[in-house]
Design a protein around this motif. Structure first.
Motif, short mmCIF file in Angstrom:
data_model
loop_
_atom_site.label_atom_id
_atom_site.label_comp_id
_atom_site.label_asym_id
_atom_site.label_seq_id
_atom_site.Cartn_x
_atom_site.Cartn_y
_atom_site.Cartn_z
N UNK A 123 0.78 -1.45 0.03
CA UNK A 123 -0.29 -0.09 -0.27
C UNK A 123 0.80 1.34 -0.27
N UNK A 124 0.83 2.20 -0.95
CA UNK A 124 1.13 3.12 -0.63
C UNK A 124 0.87 4.25 -0.31
N UNK A 125 1.59 5.41 0.09
CA UNK A 125 0.86 6.59 1.19
C UNK A 125 0.31 7.87 -0.19
#
Length: 125
Positions: A123-125
């Motif tokens: 999951x990328x911010x």
């Protein structure tokens, strides 16, 4: 089931016995899965045909994918008899937080036919 599950079905998988002018084994598996899913209303599974999963030596092949869960690729599935077993296995998969079903609880076809297990995408911010 929390997140929906996508089942990719390779429709170009060919069985050695497939006639040159008839539907391929993968297309027959896709059709059988669509019929089996239609008989299970409300099941949050989406079946998507794909042209190739690059597992040609182990037809028929499917990939099970869901956000935040491990992805599994399964091969050696029989288009004539595997649809219900596949949907049962996906139900077990969907009932987990991470997609990892304990080995002994997996359908025999999933234990024998696993080709790959791919970690969830970060999951990328």
């Amino acid at each position: 089931m929390s997140d929906p599950v996508t089942l990719y079905v390779c429709t170009t998988c060919r069985d050695a016995a497939d006639p040159a002018d008839g539907p391929r084994a993968g297309a027959r598996l896709h059709d059988a899965l669509a019929q089996a899913l239609a008989a299970r209303p409300g099941t949050p599974v989406r079946i998507e045909p794909v042209e190739c999963l690059s597992v040609c030596k182990r037809p028929c092949t499917v990939a099970v994918v869901s956000p935040g869960r491990w992805t599994y690729v399964y091969g050696d599935l029989d288009p004539a008899i595997s649809a219900e077993v596949i949907l049962d296995g996906i139900g077990l998969y969907a009932g987990t937080a991470d997609g990892v079903v304990p080995w002994r609880e997996r359908p025999q076809e999933f234990r024998k036919g696993v080709v790959a297990r791919i970690p969830p995408a970060p999951v990328t911010p």
